[in-house]
Write a protein that holds these residues in place. Sequence first.
Motif, PDB file in Angstrom:
ATOM      1  N   TRP A 173     -10.022  10.254 -12.038  1.00 46.27           N
ATOM      2  CA  TRP A 173     -10.200   9.841 -13.430  1.00 46.27           C
ATOM      3  C   TRP A 173     -10.981  10.903 -14.205  1.00 46.27           C
ATOM      4  CZ3 TRP A 173      -6.980   6.509 -15.323  1.00 46.27           C
ATOM      5  CH2 TRP A 173      -6.365   5.624 -14.441  1.00 46.27           C
ATOM      6  N   LEU A 240       6.904   8.880  -2.035  1.00 43.61           N
ATOM      7  CA  LEU A 240       7.157   7.755  -2.947  1.00 43.61           C
ATOM      8  C   LEU A 240       8.521   7.901  -3.628  1.00 43.61           C
ATOM      9  CD1 LEU A 240       3.679   7.496  -4.704  1.00 43.61           C
ATOM     10  CD2 LEU A 240       4.700   5.774  -3.202  1.00 43.61           C
ATOM     11  N   ARG A 243      11.367   6.874  -1.410  1.00 46.91           N
ATOM     12  CA  ARG A 243      11.487   5.432  -1.297  1.00 46.91           C
ATOM     13  C   ARG A 243      12.027   4.821  -2.586  1.00 46.91           C
ATOM     14  NH1 ARG A 243       6.287   2.216   1.099  1.00 46.91           N
ATOM     15  NH2 ARG A 243       5.879   4.315   1.844  1.00 46.91           N
ATOM     16  N   SER A 247      10.334   7.592  -9.402  1.00 45.35           N
ATOM     17  CA  SER A 247       8.897   7.291  -9.472  1.00 45.35           C
ATOM     18  C   SER A 247       8.120   8.394 -10.172  1.00 45.35           C
ATOM     19  CB  SER A 247       8.279   7.168  -8.070  1.00 45.35           C
ATOM     20  OG  SER A 247       8.949   6.241  -7.305  1.00 45.35           O
ATOM     21  N   SER A 250       8.793   8.516 -13.922  1.00 45.99           N
ATOM     22  CA  SER A 250       8.202   7.426 -14.702  1.00 45.99           C
ATOM     23  C   SER A 250       6.679   7.527 -14.700  1.00 45.99           C
ATOM     24  CB  SER A 250       8.711   6.060 -14.246  1.00 45.99           C
ATOM     25  OG  SER A 250       8.044   5.635 -13.105  1.00 45.99           O
ATOM     26  N   PHE A 251       6.110   8.086 -13.640  1.00 45.12           N
ATOM     27  CA  PHE A 251       4.656   8.308 -13.598  1.00 45.12           C
ATOM     28  C   PHE A 251       4.244   9.305 -14.692  1.00 45.12           C
ATOM     29  CE2 PHE A 251       1.204  10.790 -11.158  1.00 45.12           C
ATOM     30  CZ  PHE A 251       0.179   9.942 -11.552  1.00 45.12           C
ATOM     31  N   GLY A 254       5.655   8.175 -18.306  1.00 45.19           N
ATOM     32  CA  GLY A 254       4.921   6.955 -18.663  1.00 45.19           C
ATOM     33  C   GLY A 254       3.515   7.279 -19.130  1.00 45.19           C
ATOM     34  N   PHE A 255       2.898   8.255 -18.480  1.00 46.49           N
ATOM     35  CA  PHE A 255       1.561   8.678 -18.920  1.00 46.49           C
ATOM     36  C   PHE A 255       1.618   9.171 -20.360  1.00 46.49           C
ATOM     37  CE2 PHE A 255      -1.458  12.311 -19.394  1.00 46.49           C
ATOM     38  CZ  PHE A 255      -2.629  11.582 -19.410  1.00 46.49           C
ATOM     39  N   HIS A 258       2.466   6.138 -22.781  1.00 50.00           N
ATOM     40  CA  HIS A 258       1.606   4.957 -22.901  1.00 50.00           C
ATOM     41  C   HIS A 258       0.107   5.198 -22.739  1.00 50.00           C
ATOM     42  CE1 HIS A 258       5.314   2.779 -22.866  1.00 50.00           C
ATOM     43  NE2 HIS A 258       5.610   3.184 -21.645  1.00 50.00           N
ATOM     44  N   ARG A 262      -4.840   7.777 -25.252  1.00 57.48           N
ATOM     45  CA  ARG A 262      -6.120   7.087 -25.023  1.00 57.48           C
ATOM     46  C   ARG A 262      -7.196   8.044 -24.508  1.00 57.48           C
ATOM     47  NH1 ARG A 262      -4.386   1.207 -24.165  1.00 57.48           N
ATOM     48  NH2 ARG A 262      -2.144   1.368 -24.436  1.00 57.48           N
TER      49      ARG A 262
ATOM     50  N   PHE B 167      -3.089   1.690  -8.054  1.00 59.04           N
ATOM     51  CA  PHE B 167      -2.124   2.759  -7.810  1.00 59.04           C
ATOM     52  C   PHE B 167      -0.762   2.368  -8.388  1.00 59.04           C
ATOM     53  CE2 PHE B 167       0.374   5.327  -4.548  1.00 59.04           C
ATOM     54  CZ  PHE B 167       0.121   6.525  -5.180  1.00 59.04           C
ATOM     55  N   VAL B 170      -0.841   2.390 -12.176  1.00 61.44           N
ATOM     56  CA  VAL B 170      -0.910   3.735 -12.726  1.00 61.44           C
ATOM     57  C   VAL B 170       0.430   4.456 -12.560  1.00 61.44           C
ATOM     58  CG1 VAL B 170      -1.858   6.001 -12.172  1.00 61.44           C
ATOM     59  CG2 VAL B 170      -3.402   4.113 -12.661  1.00 61.44           C
ATOM     60  N   LEU B 171       1.098   4.239 -11.422  1.00 58.91           N
ATOM     61  CA  LEU B 171       2.406   4.888 -11.228  1.00 58.91           C
ATOM     62  C   LEU B 171       3.373   4.472 -12.328  1.00 58.91           C
ATOM     63  CD1 LEU B 171       3.196   4.824  -7.396  1.00 58.91           C
ATOM     64  CD2 LEU B 171       2.686   6.798  -8.821  1.00 58.91           C
ATOM     65  N   ARG B 172       3.262   3.223 -12.789  1.00 58.38           N
ATOM     66  CA  ARG B 172       4.147   2.736 -13.863  1.00 58.38           C
ATOM     67  C   ARG B 172       3.470   2.770 -15.223  1.00 58.38           C
ATOM     68  NH1 ARG B 172       4.213  -1.205 -10.136  1.00 58.38           N
ATOM     69  NH2 ARG B 172       2.836  -2.395 -11.490  1.00 58.38           N
ATOM     70  N   TRP B 173       2.177   3.155 -15.265  1.00 62.09           N
ATOM     71  CA  TRP B 173       1.379   3.077 -16.490  1.00 62.09           C
ATOM     72  C   TRP B 173       1.620   1.750 -17.197  1.00 62.09           C
ATOM     73  CZ3 TRP B 173      -2.679   5.999 -16.818  1.00 62.09           C
ATOM     74  CH2 TRP B 173      -2.681   7.186 -16.075  1.00 62.09           C
ATOM     75  N   THR B 175       0.205  -0.705 -19.002  1.00 65.08           N
ATOM     76  CA  THR B 175      -1.065  -0.759 -19.734  1.00 65.08           C
ATOM     77  C   THR B 175      -1.599  -2.187 -19.849  1.00 65.08           C
ATOM     78  OG1 THR B 175       0.118  -0.838 -21.825  1.00 65.08           O
ATOM     79  CG2 THR B 175      -0.571   1.325 -21.048  1.00 65.08           C
ATOM     80  N   LYS B 229       5.788  -3.455  -1.899  1.00 65.08           N
ATOM     81  CA  LYS B 229       5.306  -2.151  -2.355  1.00 65.08           C
ATOM     82  C   LYS B 229       3.805  -1.998  -2.203  1.00 65.08           C
ATOM     83  CE  LYS B 229       8.540  -0.225  -5.596  1.00 65.08           C
ATOM     84  NZ  LYS B 229       8.868  -0.076  -7.011  1.00 65.08           N
ATOM     85  N   GLY B 232       3.034  -0.648   1.024  1.00 66.92           N
ATOM     86  CA  GLY B 232       3.377   0.780   1.063  1.00 66.92           C
ATOM     87  C   GLY B 232       2.321   1.632   0.364  1.00 66.92           C
ATOM     88  N   TYR B 233       1.802   1.163  -0.750  1.00 67.07           N
ATOM     89  CA  TYR B 233       0.770   1.922  -1.473  1.00 67.07           C
ATOM     90  C   TYR B 233      -0.498   2.046  -0.633  1.00 67.07           C
ATOM     91  CZ  TYR B 233       3.652   1.237  -5.665  1.00 67.07           C
ATOM     92  OH  TYR B 233       4.673   1.230  -6.575  1.00 67.07           O
ATOM     93  N   PHE B 255     -12.032   4.499 -12.280  1.00 68.73           N
ATOM     94  CA  PHE B 255     -11.235   3.814 -13.303  1.00 68.73           C
ATOM     95  C   PHE B 255     -12.129   2.911 -14.142  1.00 68.73           C
ATOM     96  CE2 PHE B 255      -8.803  -0.099 -14.406  1.00 68.73           C
ATOM     97  CZ  PHE B 255      -8.003   0.456 -15.399  1.00 68.73           C
ATOM     98  N   PHE B 263      -8.009   0.755 -22.048  1.00 68.49           N
ATOM     99  CA  PHE B 263      -6.838  -0.120 -21.964  1.00 68.49           C
ATOM    100  C   PHE B 263      -7.176  -1.575 -22.312  1.00 68.49           C
ATOM    101  CE2 PHE B 263      -6.119   3.465 -19.149  1.00 68.49           C
ATOM    102  CZ  PHE B 263      -4.838   3.865 -19.505  1.00 68.49           C
TER     103      PHE B 263
END
Lengths: 311, 311
Positions: A173, A240, A243, A247, A250-251, A254-255, A258, A262, B167, B170-173, B175, B229, B232-233, B255, B263
């Motif tokens: 972070w 990842l 699988r 991913s 979108s990581f 997406g950052f 979205h 910030r 995790f 954050v991978l998908r953000w 929010t 998942k 897996g994470y 975080f 957020f």
Amino acid sequence: MKCRRCREPAVIDIRRHNAAFCQECFQHHCREQVRRTISDFDMIQPGERVLVAVSGGKDSLGLWHLLRALDYDVDGLYVGLGIGEYSDTSGAYARDFAQMHGLKLIEVDVPAEYGFDVPDGSRAAKRAPCSACGLSKRHIFNESAMTHGYDVLATGHNLDDEAAVLFGNVLRWDTAYLGRQHPVLPEAPGFARKVKPLVRLGERELAAYCVLTGIDYIVEECPMAVGNKHIGYKEVLNALEERSPGSKASFVHGFWDHAYERFAGDVAQERAELGACRACGAPTPGDLCAFCRLRARATGTPLPMLQDDGA
Amino acid sequence: MKCRRCREPAVIDIRRHNAAFCQECFQHHCREQVRRTISDFDMIQPGERVLVAVSGGKDSLGLWHLLRALDYDVDGLYVGLGIGEYSDTSGAYARDFAQMHGLKLIEVDVPAEYGFDVPDGSRAAKRAPCSACGLSKRHIFNESAMTHGYDVLATGHNLDDEAAVLFGNVLRWDTAYLGRQHPVLPEAPGFARKVKPLVRLGERELAAYCVLTGIDYIVEECPMAVGNKHIGYKEVLNALEERSPGSKASFVHGFWDHAYERFAGDVAQERAELGACRACGAPTPGDLCAFCRLRARATGTPLPMLQDDGA
């Protein structure tokens, strides 16, 4: 496996797009990804002069080729970092590419111009080699773009690079780095605009683009980077992606869609408070910029200071 | 290996703290981690009544024991989700713990009280089992805490759980989820305060705490969660932790220290705009809350509606 675009036999498939392409349509696909990135992020305006930082690797030479294919006015910049044989070889690839395509390559040799190399600098400053190298490159890229009057500096960071860097920044972070991780950093006093037009293309796609286009590039990783965390993060992200294809994209995207804004406010504030380095004039929060401090330590000699303007 | 605190022989080492402990000092260490978490995040005020959600596993039973050891006034809540033998066994562990320690356990049996079980609900709503289960538990936990007049609802989410969920978010953000992922969600109209006092203790520490304290718990993972998942994470994060001890803790606590509040605003806004579910009265953005919609689909019958108050 047929090409998504022309239905001829395909030579490459891209799982996250659920698509396969023949040679010609793959090159078209890569150009379209770059065109779309440049347009979505307002990276380059018509008529602007672009300087692309080239290392001799697949990403930067691929980027130079793609930008030319999209008709941009783009010259190359090669920075020799003095990493032994690796630097000699990578420089040769950059020069050969420029010569073969009749393009202009600006060269900066760090040992000759600044009196130290990256291994020296890393040891003297007690920084990891990749840290000393990154800071030197950022400084010289910016300085070269400003000195030679380019509007934009483009670098070959691809989707995998961005994902690995973002992953490291998020694990810690590190909000200052998060606020700076964007495909476009706008121009500001003392700063050229920086753009990353390859953020929609993965490492494997860049390698395929170069091979299919006949671009010769240095395949070896930098010997100083072996085993660094960045490379470990790529392995995690590859697992990842394997699988769950898509991913990484979108990581990263997406950052930007979205979360980036910030974190960006802190950085805008920080930039507004910068002064000029007493030795080189580059923007810095302190008296000397990080590159000049590294240089002073690595060479063991005081730097000549700029004339005081009495202000 | 000697105990950091008393220099007697140690029974467990914790790499991220670079410390080892004997049995007694390890139990003291766990209590101190929980005490510090409760204090740092202002989780529970003196005299407040706490309801802890227990599943029969190491985390929730360990938490109940730790909160009692710290002298909190805390009862248990067991929600039977109708996951065959797994639910029967896990309920027995929760009941045995309560009886052995002379503690009060509130029980809610989902099939008996709501007419469906998690496997049915999951199929009917075309949701992944963990999603249908999580939404049901959140609803019933909150409803039970409100109905029985508890000030705080505590859950056994540990550091590894939080790291894996963070995790994924954050991978998908995502929010909305990021804005809700905090060790304390304050009370609000229709919502009990939710707290996670175990966020400084890892999975392995909770298992060790239970074993060393003589707490019997269900060891099996839920059969419906296998391969999800989240699990897996955890593997990915364990590999990072192995390489660099402390990564998980700095990811999760970093975080909360540096990013969470960026957020949280969206969620506060969202909560302020909620109305009441027409069937059960729970806060919801729509007409029926997600749990009542799941229940209506799973049972295939319309739900009785609350009296219209004419407002």
